[in-house]
Structure formats: C-alpha cells, structure tokens
Write a protein that holds these residues in place. Structure first.
Motif, short mmCIF file in Angstrom:
data_model
loop_
_atom_site.label_atom_id
_atom_site.label_comp_id
_atom_site.label_asym_id
_atom_site.label_seq_id
_atom_site.Cartn_x
_atom_site.Cartn_y
_atom_site.Cartn_z
N GLY A 105 0.81 -1.39 0.05
CA GLY A 105 0.09 0.05 -0.01
C GLY A 105 0.87 1.17 -0.21
N LYS A 106 1.81 1.24 -0.86
CA LYS A 106 2.77 2.47 -0.92
C LYS A 106 3.45 2.41 -2.12
CE LYS A 106 4.07 1.25 2.93
NZ LYS A 106 4.85 1.20 4.35
N PRO A 107 3.72 3.37 -2.78
CA PRO A 107 4.36 3.47 -4.11
C PRO A 107 5.85 2.81 -4.11
CG PRO A 107 4.22 5.59 -3.40
CD PRO A 107 3.48 4.92 -2.38
N VAL A 108 6.10 2.04 -5.29
CA VAL A 108 7.68 1.58 -5.25
C VAL A 108 8.09 2.01 -6.56
CG1 VAL A 108 9.01 -0.54 -5.34
CG2 VAL A 108 6.79 -0.42 -4.05
N VAL A 109 9.40 2.45 -6.53
CA VAL A 109 10.20 2.89 -7.62
C VAL A 109 11.27 2.16 -7.98
CG1 VAL A 109 11.40 4.81 -8.61
CG2 VAL A 109 9.43 5.31 -7.21
N ALA A 110 11.54 1.72 -9.08
CA ALA A 110 12.60 0.80 -9.51
C ALA A 110 13.68 2.06 -10.02
CB ALA A 110 12.24 -0.28 -10.27
N ALA A 111 14.85 2.05 -9.73
CA ALA A 111 16.09 2.66 -10.55
C ALA A 111 16.94 1.57 -11.33
CB ALA A 111 16.80 3.50 -9.53
N ALA A 204 11.18 8.99 -5.50
CA ALA A 204 10.54 8.18 -4.47
C ALA A 204 10.28 9.22 -3.19
CB ALA A 204 11.75 7.09 -4.01
N ALA A 205 11.12 10.21 -2.97
CA ALA A 205 11.05 11.17 -2.10
C ALA A 205 9.80 12.00 -2.40
CB ALA A 205 12.21 12.09 -2.09
N ARG A 206 9.61 12.24 -3.81
CA ARG A 206 8.28 13.16 -4.16
C ARG A 206 7.01 12.28 -3.81
NH1 ARG A 206 6.66 14.60 -10.24
NH2 ARG A 206 4.39 14.95 -10.13
N LEU A 207 7.15 11.15 -3.92
CA LEU A 207 6.19 10.35 -3.54
C LEU A 207 5.72 10.06 -2.09
CD1 LEU A 207 6.58 7.50 -6.48
CD2 LEU A 207 4.53 9.02 -6.13
N ALA A 208 6.97 10.07 -1.43
CA ALA A 208 6.70 9.77 0.06
C ALA A 208 6.29 11.01 0.85
CB ALA A 208 8.50 9.68 0.71
N VAL A 209 6.03 12.19 0.20
CA VAL A 209 5.27 13.29 0.77
C VAL A 209 3.97 13.63 0.37
CG1 VAL A 209 7.42 14.49 1.52
CG2 VAL A 209 6.44 15.11 -0.43
N GLY A 210 3.51 12.32 -0.51
CA GLY A 210 2.38 12.62 -1.24
C GLY A 210 1.06 11.87 -0.43
N PRO A 211 -0.28 11.63 -1.02
CA PRO A 211 -1.08 11.25 -0.18
C PRO A 211 -1.10 9.85 -0.17
CG PRO A 211 -1.85 12.09 -2.42
CD PRO A 211 -0.56 11.97 -2.14
N THR A 212 -0.32 8.99 0.76
CA THR A 212 -0.35 7.56 0.82
C THR A 212 -1.44 6.73 0.75
OG1 THR A 212 1.73 8.32 2.27
CG2 THR A 212 1.16 5.83 1.98
N ALA A 213 -2.51 7.28 1.43
CA ALA A 213 -3.69 6.38 1.44
C ALA A 213 -4.15 6.30 -0.09
CB ALA A 213 -4.73 6.71 2.40
N ALA A 214 -4.18 7.63 -0.67
CA ALA A 214 -4.72 7.66 -2.15
C ALA A 214 -4.10 6.67 -2.85
CB ALA A 214 -4.79 9.29 -2.51
N TYR A 215 -2.60 6.52 -2.91
CA TYR A 215 -1.69 5.84 -3.56
C TYR A 215 -2.19 4.59 -3.52
CZ TYR A 215 1.47 9.93 -4.41
OH TYR A 215 1.87 11.07 -4.45
N ALA A 216 -2.36 4.15 -2.29
CA ALA A 216 -2.72 2.71 -1.98
C ALA A 216 -3.93 2.33 -2.68
CB ALA A 216 -2.63 2.28 -0.50
N GLU A 217 -5.06 3.15 -2.59
CA GLU A 217 -6.13 2.71 -3.11
C GLU A 217 -6.06 2.71 -4.89
OE1 GLU A 217 -9.11 1.95 -1.85
OE2 GLU A 217 -9.19 2.85 0.17
N SER A 218 -5.36 3.66 -5.15
CA SER A 218 -5.16 3.85 -6.73
C SER A 218 -4.32 2.48 -7.18
CB SER A 218 -4.39 5.09 -7.06
OG SER A 218 -4.98 6.30 -6.50
N LYS A 219 -3.61 2.06 -6.73
CA LYS A 219 -2.72 0.98 -7.07
C LYS A 219 -3.78 -0.40 -7.02
CE LYS A 219 1.11 -0.42 -5.51
NZ LYS A 219 2.45 -0.65 -4.65
N ARG A 220 -4.67 -0.40 -5.93
CA ARG A 220 -5.62 -1.46 -5.88
C ARG A 220 -6.65 -1.46 -7.15
NH1 ARG A 220 -10.31 -1.88 -4.45
NH2 ARG A 220 -10.46 0.23 -3.54
#
Length: 268
Positions: A105-111, A204-220
């Motif tokens: 339930g959080k965004p994952v970035v691959a470098a 990843a840092a940009r995503l880490a200060v974003g709306p975590t719950a919204a990211y989780a719902e969006s992924k699902r």
C-alpha cells in the motif's frame, strides 16, 4: 524497519526520510538472485511494506547492473542434485517477492541501470514507476535457456507493452533498450547513467510526501480493473472515494486548496 548496511549483505536496506531504499548487493554477480539474496530481498520488502513510517520504496542494484535474474550457477547445481524440486523457488520465492511491490500500500520506484533481464525485468515491471539509465539493457531471457516466463512477467509485460509485443519479446528473447521500452509503453523516465540513482531517489522522495492512502487505493483499483466490468469498477471507485473522504489528507488538501495553500500530506 531494521537498517542493513553491511557491505557483505546480499541486500541493503536503509531509510532516507520517508523512503526505504532496497539495494540488491551482489555486484560481482550482476545482482543475480541466489537463495540467500531472495530471502533477504523478500525480508527487506516485507519490512518496508509493514513500516508505517515508510511512505515510498526505492528498489535498485549495486554496481553496474540492476538484476540479471536467477543465479544460474546455483540453479545448475539444483538441477543436478534434485531436479524435481529445482523449480520450487518459482512459487516459494519469486511469487511472493514480486507480489510485494505490486500490492503493497505504498508506491515503489525501480532505479534501473545496466543489465535488467529475466526475473530482474519482472521485478522492475512489478514496481509502480521506473527510472532507467539511458544505457540500460533489458530482456526477457527465459527462452534462451529453454524456459518460459516466471515472476509475474506473463502478467506484467503484456499490460505494459501489449500482447503482440510481449509475444515477440518473450519468444525471440532479444534484448532492448530503455528508450525502446518507454516507447512501447513501459512507464519510465530515461536519464543519463550517472543520474539514475539521484533521479530514482528524487522520485521516491516526491511520492513519500504525497497522499499515501490515495496511492494505495489507486494501486488496488488499477490492478483490479483488469478483471472487472465497468459497473464493478464504478462501485469499487465509489467505495474507495468514501474511504479516502474520511482521511486527514483529503480534508487538509481541500482546505489548502480553498485557502490557496500547498497541501501537506501526512499519509493518513
């Protein structure tokens, strides 16, 4: 989350603000996945997923490669010693490893720099976003050793590039560039090699200060949509919006918008 910085560990795990940085650390083997590395990678991803203080994850590889997939020396030994169980690792190790970035339930970035093939490619595609070095070399690789897809590649690759292109990439097994991958539909940013680590951390840092719950719902929602009809998707969206409507992040962002301020998301 327990930090792992031992230079001899097969996987490193560090905390950088709200970002968990997971680094495959077998540069002498181009980060090939042996049993020890798979166990450590799964544990690191589980730790990052369960730590409420972690709001985004960065996955990368040490040295000149992202990941070349299974360690074939170990695999050859398993074929000689116990061929009936040599492929237990597909279900026991690779399946849960790939499921973690795809479903946490959080965004994952691959470098991704250097070589990224086989299960390494599948791992990159299981992440939500990718940053590629411009000289990265990608490939499916499996048919080159008489095997088919594993690690979810038969699911993620057609969704990224379309079924026809996926058939070509799997059956021919030819390598391709990061620029080609992005042109074919694989989401990602292509940057000079020397910038890939910094670009991955910045995203990843940009995503880490974003709306975590919204990211989780969006992924699902996006993952589930492939198996749903429109009415089911609409109902799922309505339930997700109702849940998000009760979050501090949503209430604060609405007030910030009305007050012409930049919203501050707390991840709850």
């Amino acid at each position: 989350m327990d930090t792992v910085t031992d230079e001899n560990a097969p996987v490193l795990l560090e905390r950088d603000g709200g970002v968990a940085v997971v680094t495959l650390n077998r540069p002498d083997r181009r980060n090939a996945l042996d049993a020890r590395t798979k166990t450590a990678l799964r544990r690191a991803l589980e730790d990052a997923a369960s730590d409420a203080g972690v709001r985004a994850v960065l996955l990368t590889g040490a040295g000149g490669a992202f990941c070349v997939g299974q360690d074939l020396a170990e695999h050859a030994a398993a074929l000689r010693d116990d061929p009936e169980h040599a492929f237990d690792t597909v279900q026991d190790d690779y399946a849960p490893i790939v499921r973690l970035p795809a479903t946490m339930g959080k965004p994952v970035v691959a470098a991704v720099a250097g070589t990224c093939v086989g299960a390494g490619l599948a791992l990159a595609l299981a992440c939500d976003l990718r940053v590629f070095a411009e000289d990265a070399v990608l490939g499916t690789a499996f048919t080159g050793i008489g095997l088919t897809c594993d690690s979810g590649l038969s699911w993620t690759l057609p969704r990224a590039v379309g079924e026809s292109r996926a058939r070509e990439l799997v059956l021919l097994g030819e390598t391709f560039t990061a620029a080609e991958a992005v042109a074919w539909g694989v989401s990602g940013r292509v940057v000079p090699r020397q910038e890939v680590a910094a670009a991955g951390r910045a995203l990843a840092a940009r995503l880490a200060v974003g709306p975590t719950a919204a990211y989780a719902e969006s992924k699902r929602l996006i993952a589930d949509a492939w198996e749903q009809d429109l009415d089911t998707a609409l109902a799922s969206e309505a339930r997700a919006q109702a849940r998000l409507g009760l979050t501090t992040d949503h209430a604060g962002a609405v007030e910030a918008f009305l007050g012409k301020r930049r919203p501050v998301f707390e991840g709850r």
